[in-house]
Design an enzyme around this catalytic site. Structure first.
Site, PDB file in Angstrom:
ATOM      1  N   ARG A 121       4.955   7.970  28.104  1.00 37.02           N
ATOM      2  CA  ARG A 121       5.553   8.414  29.358  1.00 37.02           C
ATOM      3  C   ARG A 121       4.447   8.854  30.318  1.00 37.02           C
ATOM      4  O   ARG A 121       4.210  10.038  30.522  1.00 37.02           O
ATOM      5  CB  ARG A 121       6.542   9.555  29.083  1.00 37.02           C
ATOM      6  CG  ARG A 121       7.815   9.109  28.348  1.00 37.02           C
ATOM      7  CD  ARG A 121       8.726   8.324  29.275  1.00 37.02           C
ATOM      8  NE  ARG A 121       9.895   7.796  28.616  1.00 37.02           N
ATOM      9  CZ  ARG A 121      11.063   8.437  28.516  1.00 37.02           C
ATOM     10  NH1 ARG A 121      11.196   9.652  28.965  1.00 37.02           N
ATOM     11  NH2 ARG A 121      12.098   7.851  27.946  1.00 37.02           N
ATOM     12  N   GLN A 126       5.513   3.484  33.786  1.00 35.08           N
ATOM     13  CA  GLN A 126       6.930   3.680  34.100  1.00 35.08           C
ATOM     14  C   GLN A 126       7.686   2.364  34.214  1.00 35.08           C
ATOM     15  O   GLN A 126       8.817   2.247  33.754  1.00 35.08           O
ATOM     16  CB  GLN A 126       7.073   4.483  35.394  1.00 35.08           C
ATOM     17  CG  GLN A 126       6.750   5.958  35.239  1.00 35.08           C
ATOM     18  CD  GLN A 126       6.921   6.716  36.540  1.00 35.08           C
ATOM     19  OE1 GLN A 126       7.006   6.126  37.619  1.00 35.08           O
ATOM     20  NE2 GLN A 126       6.983   8.029  36.455  1.00 35.08           N
ATOM     21  N   ASP A 129       8.767   0.796  30.719  1.00 38.67           N
ATOM     22  CA  ASP A 129       9.470   1.674  29.783  1.00 38.67           C
ATOM     23  C   ASP A 129      10.876   1.151  29.472  1.00 38.67           C
ATOM     24  O   ASP A 129      11.817   1.367  30.233  1.00 38.67           O
ATOM     25  CB  ASP A 129       9.541   3.080  30.382  1.00 38.67           C
ATOM     26  CG  ASP A 129      10.116   4.111  29.433  1.00 38.67           C
ATOM     27  OD1 ASP A 129      10.574   3.730  28.333  1.00 38.67           O
ATOM     28  OD2 ASP A 129      10.107   5.303  29.789  1.00 38.67           O
ATOM     29  N   SER A 132      13.759   3.883  29.066  1.00 37.24           N
ATOM     30  CA  SER A 132      14.337   4.396  30.310  1.00 37.24           C
ATOM     31  C   SER A 132      15.303   3.387  30.924  1.00 37.24           C
ATOM     32  O   SER A 132      16.403   3.743  31.344  1.00 37.24           O
ATOM     33  CB  SER A 132      13.233   4.749  31.308  1.00 37.24           C
ATOM     34  OG  SER A 132      12.520   5.884  30.885  1.00 37.24           O
ATOM     35  N   TYR A 229       9.872  13.841  25.676  1.00 35.10           N
ATOM     36  CA  TYR A 229      11.173  13.963  25.041  1.00 35.10           C
ATOM     37  C   TYR A 229      11.366  15.394  24.557  1.00 35.10           C
ATOM     38  O   TYR A 229      10.415  16.145  24.372  1.00 35.10           O
ATOM     39  CB  TYR A 229      11.288  13.016  23.840  1.00 35.10           C
ATOM     40  CG  TYR A 229      11.167  11.567  24.211  1.00 35.10           C
ATOM     41  CD1 TYR A 229      12.272  10.848  24.627  1.00 35.10           C
ATOM     42  CD2 TYR A 229       9.939  10.914  24.160  1.00 35.10           C
ATOM     43  CE1 TYR A 229      12.156   9.508  24.986  1.00 35.10           C
ATOM     44  CE2 TYR A 229       9.816   9.581  24.523  1.00 35.10           C
ATOM     45  CZ  TYR A 229      10.935   8.889  24.920  1.00 35.10           C
ATOM     46  OH  TYR A 229      10.820   7.575  25.277  1.00 35.10           O
TER      47      TYR A 229
END
Length: 376
Positions: A121, A126, A129, A132, A229
């Site tokens: 992360r 991004q 990912d 996500s 997380y």
């Protein structure tokens, strides 16, 4: 460089690791794209669309022959990759903690296996990912499924026959899925509240128009846990949270739980005794069902009834939106590979010391090299 896209064989898997858009982009980079026949059928992408985008379509053996890159959604069984050349990259959601035997099989076959769900992360990752992108869809679908199972309307309605009260929705766990669940429930007109062990999420909850429900005076987790997380909490915090949740649950119509700890069983958020306080007709959607469940009584992939409450054991809800889920997943893979694409060599070059590459690499040169697996 030849890039192979496999047809998924895992039970219930509807997604595909490439779409015509990304196939065309890979071809523009200079790659030769080969797609297994029928790979996109469940996601409403016919073979003809891949062919029109410049991809070859053939059998698995034809697609794997001489492939340098093998793209998948769910990790295939090692014996299904017979014919893949040693040194090829296998890239997808490989579920390393629960499929350790398969990871060892990839190593034995000489494949360099990359688990995209272990993407760090960090800012530059991004767009790569997959957790996500897929969790975003799962959070949306959780609310839609809850609305379908709920025997009442979501928004307040003022009619000549009287007023219909809005549904009360409580979201437990405010990661990507939780935030999307909040937003979707709000769009449908529900009164929404949410909680998380990470105090930093309070402002995110409020920004979406929901009410934050937090344990006060007791520290939650230290920081945010590995990779952003949630981590494990203290016994004192768990007792305080259980007391707070119990008083709040009895007033809720729909509860959506999303709490996961990577590599460990899902934390128990709702007990059977707490379920018994909810009014008949209430609905609970457990997005952690395949990791043991946040809710006592959850049956993975099934609908259960306890004390008049419906519990939906959600199983990878992104699969129920295969076209959108495939498009997002495929773009994540393209964003990853294109970031490491070397125009001079005409292929992906993955430096072993790169932060992203190091985080997601499971196997290399016939060995399992992932430190997280060694310590699991």
């Amino acid at each position: 460089m030849k890039l192979a896209v496999l047809r998924e064989t895992a039970q219930g898997e509807t997604r595909v690791a490439a779409i015509p858009e990304t196939a065309k982009k890979f071809a523009a980079l200079g790659a030769r794209v080969a797609v297994e026949a029928g790979a996109g059928a469940a996601a409403s992408v016919p073979d003809g669309d891949f062919a029109a985008a410049g991809a070859e379509v053939g059998s698995r053996a034809e697609v794997l022959h001489d492939a340098d890159l093998i793209l998948c959604v769910s990790g295939p069984e090692p014996d299904s990759l017979a014919g893949a050349r040693a040194g090829a990259l296998l890239i997808g959601a490989l579920d390393p903690f629960r499929r350790a035997d398969a990871v060892r099989g990839y190593a034995a076959a000489g494949l360099q296996a990359l688990a995209m769900e272990w993407m760090p992360r960090i800012t530059r990752a991004q767009s790569m990912d997959i957790l996500s992108s897929q969790s975003n869809l799962a959070g949306y679908k959780a609310v839609i499924d809850a609305a379908a199972a709920y025997g009442r309307a979501f928004p307040m309605m003022m009619t000549a026959a009287g007023t219909v009260s809005p549904a009360r929705v409580f979201v437990m766990g405010v990661g990507v899925a939780g935030l999307q669940a909040i937003a979707t429930a709000r769009r449908l007109g529900a009164q929404v509240s949410a909680t998380d062990v990470r105090s930093a999420t309070r402002e995110q909850i409020q920004s979406l128009g929901a009410k934050p429900i937090f344990v006060e005076g007791v520290a939650g987790i230290e920081g945010e846990g590995q990779g952003g997380y949630a981590g494990e909490t203290s016994d004192e915090y768990r007792r305080a949270q259980a007391e707070l949740v119990s008083s709040h649950l009895s007033k809720q119509d729909i509860v959506i739980t999303t709490a996961l700890i990577p590599g460990k069983p899902a934390p128990r958020l709702i007990s059977d005794a707490q379920l018994a306080t909810m009014r008949p007709g209430s609905v609970v959607v457990d997005l952690a069902a395949d990791a043991g469940g946040n809710v006592e009584g959850t049956v993975c992939g099934e609908r259960a009834q306890r004390h008049g409450v419906t519990i939906l054991g959600a199983l990878n809800l992104a699969r129920s939106l295969p076209a959108d889920a495939s498009a997002l997943f495929a773009r994540n893979l393209y964003n990853f590979l294109s970031a490491f694409w070397d125009k001079d060599s005409g292929g992906a070059v993955l430096p072993a010391d790169d932060e992203i590459v190091r985080a997601i690499t499971l196997t290399r040169d016939g060995q399992v090299v992932a430190e997280r697996l060694a310590s699991a």
